[in-house]
Design a protein around this motif. Structure first.
Motif, PDB file in Angstrom:
ATOM      1  N   GLU A 377       0.797  -1.224   0.000  1.00 27.01           N
ATOM      2  CA  GLU A 377       0.000   0.000   0.000  1.00 27.01           C
ATOM      3  C   GLU A 377       0.831   1.277   0.000  1.00 27.01           C
ATOM      4  O   GLU A 377       0.335   2.342  -0.323  1.00 27.01           O
ATOM      5  N   SER A 378       2.100   1.209   0.340  1.00 22.16           N
ATOM      6  CA  SER A 378       2.850   2.445   0.544  1.00 22.16           C
ATOM      7  C   SER A 378       3.509   2.940  -0.739  1.00 22.16           C
ATOM      8  O   SER A 378       3.605   2.229  -1.743  1.00 22.16           O
ATOM      9  N   ILE A 379       3.976   4.180  -0.682  1.00 17.76           N
ATOM     10  CA  ILE A 379       4.735   4.813  -1.756  1.00 17.76           C
ATOM     11  C   ILE A 379       6.083   5.217  -1.171  1.00 17.76           C
ATOM     12  O   ILE A 379       6.143   5.922  -0.159  1.00 17.76           O
ATOM     13  N   VAL A 380       7.150   4.755  -1.782  1.00 16.99           N
ATOM     14  CA  VAL A 380       8.504   5.113  -1.344  1.00 16.99           C
ATOM     15  C   VAL A 380       9.066   6.129  -2.333  1.00 16.99           C
ATOM     16  O   VAL A 380       8.996   5.930  -3.548  1.00 16.99           O
ATOM     17  N   ILE A 381       9.611   7.223  -1.797  1.00 21.15           N
ATOM     18  CA  ILE A 381      10.145   8.306  -2.628  1.00 21.15           C
ATOM     19  C   ILE A 381      11.630   8.465  -2.331  1.00 21.15           C
ATOM     20  O   ILE A 381      12.034   8.595  -1.174  1.00 21.15           O
ATOM     21  N   CYS A 382      12.432   8.468  -3.371  1.00 17.15           N
ATOM     22  CA  CYS A 382      13.885   8.610  -3.227  1.00 17.15           C
ATOM     23  C   CYS A 382      14.354   9.828  -3.999  1.00 17.15           C
ATOM     24  O   CYS A 382      13.861  10.121  -5.100  1.00 17.15           O
ATOM     25  N   GLY A 383      15.314  10.546  -3.448  1.00 17.28           N
ATOM     26  CA  GLY A 383      15.902  11.686  -4.130  1.00 17.28           C
ATOM     27  C   GLY A 383      17.023  12.259  -3.297  1.00 17.28           C
ATOM     28  O   GLY A 383      17.414  11.687  -2.281  1.00 17.28           O
ATOM     29  N   ALA A 384      17.524  13.408  -3.694  1.00 16.60           N
ATOM     30  CA  ALA A 384      18.624  14.053  -2.960  1.00 16.60           C
ATOM     31  C   ALA A 384      18.044  14.907  -1.837  1.00 16.60           C
ATOM     32  O   ALA A 384      18.233  16.130  -1.792  1.00 16.60           O
ATOM     33  N   TYR A 385      17.334  14.262  -0.917  1.00 13.04           N
ATOM     34  CA  TYR A 385      16.577  14.983   0.107  1.00 13.04           C
ATOM     35  C   TYR A 385      17.324  15.014   1.436  1.00 13.04           C
ATOM     36  O   TYR A 385      18.104  14.123   1.743  1.00 13.04           O
ATOM     37  N   VAL A 400       5.135  14.891  -2.588  1.00 13.06           N
ATOM     38  CA  VAL A 400       4.317  14.437  -1.463  1.00 13.06           C
ATOM     39  C   VAL A 400       2.914  15.012  -1.568  1.00 13.06           C
ATOM     40  O   VAL A 400       1.909  14.307  -1.364  1.00 13.06           O
ATOM     41  N   ARG A 401       2.815  16.287  -1.900  1.00 12.59           N
ATOM     42  CA  ARG A 401       1.505  16.920  -2.027  1.00 12.59           C
ATOM     43  C   ARG A 401       0.672  16.230  -3.108  1.00 12.59           C
ATOM     44  O   ARG A 401      -0.517  15.962  -2.930  1.00 12.59           O
ATOM     45  N   ALA A 407      -3.682   9.650  -3.704  1.00 13.59           N
ATOM     46  CA  ALA A 407      -3.973   8.424  -2.941  1.00 13.59           C
ATOM     47  C   ALA A 407      -3.852   8.722  -1.455  1.00 13.59           C
ATOM     48  O   ALA A 407      -2.877   8.325  -0.797  1.00 13.59           O
ATOM     49  N   PRO A 408      -4.835   9.426  -0.870  1.00 19.88           N
ATOM     50  CA  PRO A 408      -4.703   9.909   0.510  1.00 19.88           C
ATOM     51  C   PRO A 408      -4.600   8.818   1.560  1.00 19.88           C
ATOM     52  O   PRO A 408      -4.095   9.070   2.658  1.00 19.88           O
ATOM     53  N   GLU A 409      -5.074   7.604   1.264  1.00 21.58           N
ATOM     54  CA  GLU A 409      -5.034   6.550   2.275  1.00 21.58           C
ATOM     55  C   GLU A 409      -3.745   5.741   2.245  1.00 21.58           C
ATOM     56  O   GLU A 409      -3.543   4.858   3.079  1.00 21.58           O
ATOM     57  N   ARG A 410      -2.867   6.038   1.309  1.00 18.83           N
ATOM     58  CA  ARG A 410      -1.595   5.323   1.246  1.00 18.83           C
ATOM     59  C   ARG A 410      -0.552   6.020   2.120  1.00 18.83           C
ATOM     60  O   ARG A 410      -0.516   7.248   2.202  1.00 18.83           O
ATOM     61  N   THR A 411       0.296   5.228   2.753  1.00 14.65           N
ATOM     62  CA  THR A 411       1.390   5.805   3.528  1.00 14.65           C
ATOM     63  C   THR A 411       2.532   6.156   2.579  1.00 14.65           C
ATOM     64  O   THR A 411       2.672   5.586   1.497  1.00 14.65           O
ATOM     65  N   ILE A 412       3.353   7.101   3.018  1.00 12.55           N
ATOM     66  CA  ILE A 412       4.489   7.569   2.220  1.00 12.55           C
ATOM     67  C   ILE A 412       5.749   7.447   3.064  1.00 12.55           C
ATOM     68  O   ILE A 412       5.757   7.827   4.239  1.00 12.55           O
ATOM     69  N   CYS A 413       6.809   6.915   2.463  1.00 13.44           N
ATOM     70  CA  CYS A 413       8.112   6.852   3.122  1.00 13.44           C
ATOM     71  C   CYS A 413       9.141   7.516   2.227  1.00 13.44           C
ATOM     72  O   CYS A 413       9.197   7.245   1.022  1.00 13.44           O
TER      73      CYS A 413
END
Length: 739
Positions: A377-385, A400-401, A407-413
């Motif tokens: 269910e989650s979304i993983v985001i990678c970058g130079a953060y 993220v926005r 998909a407001p019910e999905r978690t984000i990492c």
């Protein structure tokens, strides 16, 4: 099932009552109170199913509550306050029902000024909170406080207080009301300021008194009315005497009902150290007051400073005084602010809107609580953060926005160099970028892996970075994720081995690629990448809007910059070849000042490293110049760049932020990504950094300032925003969402 202590007062009491009565229209609601009394009686009179458990022994009280849970079979248990949280934590252990608590105030400050209660009731509440399932802070500021204290941002949902916004009927003779109720005589032309709050340390009424005393020197028509009781009353009376304003201050005591009090006031004040979303402000808005309040809780979400009210820093009595003087001497502005804030509050913060948000939060919590453990269910985001670069931070903010909207019910990492800071700033989960085991664990639960924005696929900074980012693409795909490269740039990739490795990995592991310029697409074609679905879009940061005008004005003032001046912006960075360009840049800045009256302003994108080239150029100038020397929120940086007549940039995102706001830009390219962006938007105003000459810079500045490019620049901004939506469409397709 709503659970409360029963002795709740003030805003918390109003919020609970409004919530349960509003929800009861469409839901089965039970209100459980651990104390009999007026609150329970009033709720029962309004038709709410109220149960009272009067047990001093917490274990017996928890047993009785479990029996009610078994009888009522609630979908969710919603707690309010310390005792309710303790009971909720005890019941949660044996009943599979999600327990949510509304955090009405900072639990560490609830008993401020009473050390015994702070160390007993306050400690018990702080411990109980850790054993609940979900947290509902009132407004964003309280959410930030919880995350700073280690609460999981993925288990936090926000709420905002709401109330019925009905204009009071009939006229009020305020002189008669104040005379008969408080024994106060007012004169014609007096401007009345009111504050309704408990007279305790957390409300910081002393700041109001000091601000009022300072304002009185420039606006002698001001009067102050303080409605409330508390242990600070004697101290406040002494302070009024010491400051010589006692004759202009009226202590009203406890005021009920509060509506006529606010109807009698011209200006509603709040100076608290900590709040969530105070009802005293909403009540003042409903009564038609102009509003000045401290920067606490959700006030920035309600009040747009300078447009419908004023917000001042906590404890800053000097800024409070300045705002009081402005409103005291401008009746038209008071009326305009009051009307504008009423329109916004009645639209966005009504009781019905609050109940809609509450039901949406319940749906969100229930979906999270009952989601199958095996579901991806989650979304993983990678970058130079997490490196302090405003451009990269803006990319993450935008992605993220967009994912939350999609998909407001999905978690984000987020994979970040500073995961604690990322959790706090973006309200997402976060892991350290190079903690490979944690990253791989996240991939096993992820539905989508986003290689997010920027130019990650390049080997100019190092070969290690491109190898690592390619490894994450491969690892995410191998563990079953859909993989997307999102609004990114490609290159330069100079080493042949890196090109082959990157092309092979992208072809095998990536499902969809959206690119921010045509040069990147050409490079992928040259590398032989053919399998992914490739689209040209725009940089995600294009969607970000500038901060409100008054916030930008304050940021400029704090940097010593006149908000009403005319400026040319510079976005510089250290790079090989800069040394030779510095005198040319300085000559162009001097020219812009002498010829067009534009004062140079240096705006750092990566802080503080971008200040070094700014200082070096500034040392060569004989004209006035300014630099923004503090790290600012992304929206404020964008707002400052939007104030420029034109922007000369080496930093890519100084050009992107400006172009997105319709500001003409002059680029000094050090990398193909700068060339690619300016070519993509059809700009003719680009020079190579290594061959920059002052005469060419001056010519391009003339063209930008002349207005000849204004129509083209505005069309460019609209085009970028439209094309950026290709990023969202790509993510929606991979997640199986119709967008």
């Amino acid at each position: 099932m709503h659970v409360m202590g029963g002795g709740d007062v003030g805003g918390a009491k109003t919020q609970i009552m409004n919530t349960v009565t509003g929800l009861a229209r469409r839901n089965d609601v039970m209100l459980l109170s651990f104390r009999a009394g007026p609150f329970a009686d009033e709720a029962r009179e309004r038709g709410i199913d109220v149960r009272v458990i009067e047990r001093h022994n917490p274990f017996r009280a928890a047993r009785a509550m479990r029996d009610l849970v078994d009888e009522f079979e609630p979908d969710i248990i919603h707690c309010h306050g310390g005792r309710a949280n303790l009971m909720g934590a005890m019941v949660r252990r044996t009943r599979r029902v999600p327990v949510l608590t509304t955090v009405h105030s900072d639990y560490k400050l609830d008993y401020m000024g009473n050390p015994f209660k702070q160390h007993t009731f306050g400690t018990a509440n702080a411990v109980a909170l850790r054993f609940l399932d979900f947290y509902q802070p009132v407004a964003d500021r309280m959410a930030r406080t919880l995350i700073e204290r280690g609460f999981d941002p993925e288990r936090i949902v926000k709420i905002y207080n709401g109330m019925e916004f009905k204009r009071p009927e009939g006229a009020l003779d305020r002189a008669q009301y104040l005379r008969e109720t408080f024994g106060a005589e007012i004169a014609e032309g007096d401007v009345l300021c009111g504050i309704a709050a408990r007279l305790t340390a957390v409300k910081d009424i002393a700041t109001t008194v000091r601000g009022f005393a300072a304002a009185l020197k420039e606006a002698p028509q001001l009067r102050l009315f303080i409605a409330g009781e508390g242990e600070d009353e004697e101290m406040l009376r002494r302070l009024c005497t010491q400051l010589g304003v006692a004759e202009r201050v009226t202590f009203c005591g406890w005021v009920a009902p509060v509506e006529p009090f606010f109807r009698a006031m011209d200006i509603n004040l709040l100076s608290s150290v900590s709040e969530t979303f105070p009802y005293s402000i909403l009540e003042g808005i409903c009564a038609g007051c102009a509003t000045i309040c401290s920067d606490v809780g959700g006030m920035p979400e309600l009040i747009d400073t300078g447009e419908n009210g004023y917000i001042f820093p906590v404890g800053d009595d000097k800024q409070l005084a300045r705002y009081m003087v402005r409103l005291a001497n401008d009746a038209a502005q008071r009326q305009a602010f009051a009307e504008a804030l009423y329109q916004k509050a009645s639209r966005d913060f009504s009781k019905d809107k609050m109940c809609e948000r509450q039901e949406a939060n319940y749906r969100h919590v229930l979906a999270r609580f009952h989601r199958p453990k095996e579901e991806r269910e989650s979304i993983v985001i990678c970058g130079a953060y997490g490196r302090g670069n405003a451009g990269d931070d803006a990319i993450l903010e935008a992605i993220v926005r967009e994912m939350r909207a999609l998909a407001p019910e999905r978690t984000i990492c987020v994979m970040s160099r500073r995961p604690k800071e990322t959790r706090l700033n973006y309200r997402t989960g976060a892991v350290y970028t190079f903690n490979v085991l944690s990253v791989l664990r996240r991939f096993r639960r992820a539905a989508l892996y986003i290689n997010g924005g920027g130019s990650l696929m390049q080997d100019v900074t190092s070969t290690r970075s491109i190898w690592y980012y390619c490894y994450t693409l491969h690892a995410a795909k191998k563990r079953g994720c859909k993989v997307m490269m999102y609004g990114c740039g490609i290159g330069p990739i100079n080493r042949m081995g890196n090109r082959k490795m990157a092309a092979r990995t992208i072809d095998r592991s990536v499902d969809r690629i959206t690119l921010r310029d045509d040069n990147s697409r050409a490079l992928l074609a040259e590398m032989g990448v053919t399998r992914p679905d490739i689209r040209v879009s725009a940089d995600p940061t294009i969607i970000l809007d500038p901060a409100p005008q008054e916030i930008v004005r304050l940021a400029l003032e704090q940097s010593g910059i006149d908000p009403d001046g005319r400026y040319i912006g510079f976005g510089l960075r250290n790079w090989p070849g800069l040394d030779g360009a510095l005198p040319e840049i300085a000559a162009a800045a001097e020219y812009a000042y002498r010829r067009h009256g534009l004062t140079p302003v240096f705006v750092p994108i990566e802080f503080p490293s971008d200040l070094t080239p700014a200082e070096r150029v500034g040392a060569l100038l004989s004209c006035p110049w300014h630099a923004v020397r503090t790290r600012l929120p992304i929206e404020t940086t964008i707002g400052i760049l939007a104030r420029m007549q034109t922007v000369v940039g080496i930093r890519l995102h100084s050009l992107m932020f400006s172009a997105g706001q319709g500001v003409p830009v002059v680029g000094m390219s050090y990398d193909i990504k700068v060339d690619g962006f300016l070519k993509y938007i059809g700009s003719r105003t680009c020079l190579q950094l290594r061959s920059v000459r002052a005469d060419e810079l001056c010519r391009l500045i003339d063209e930008c300032v002349s207005g000849a490019l204004d129509g083209e620049v505005c069309r460019t901004a609209e085009m970028l925003r439209e094309r950026e939506q290709e990023n969202v469409r790509g993510a929606a397709k991979l997640l199986g969402i119709e967008n």
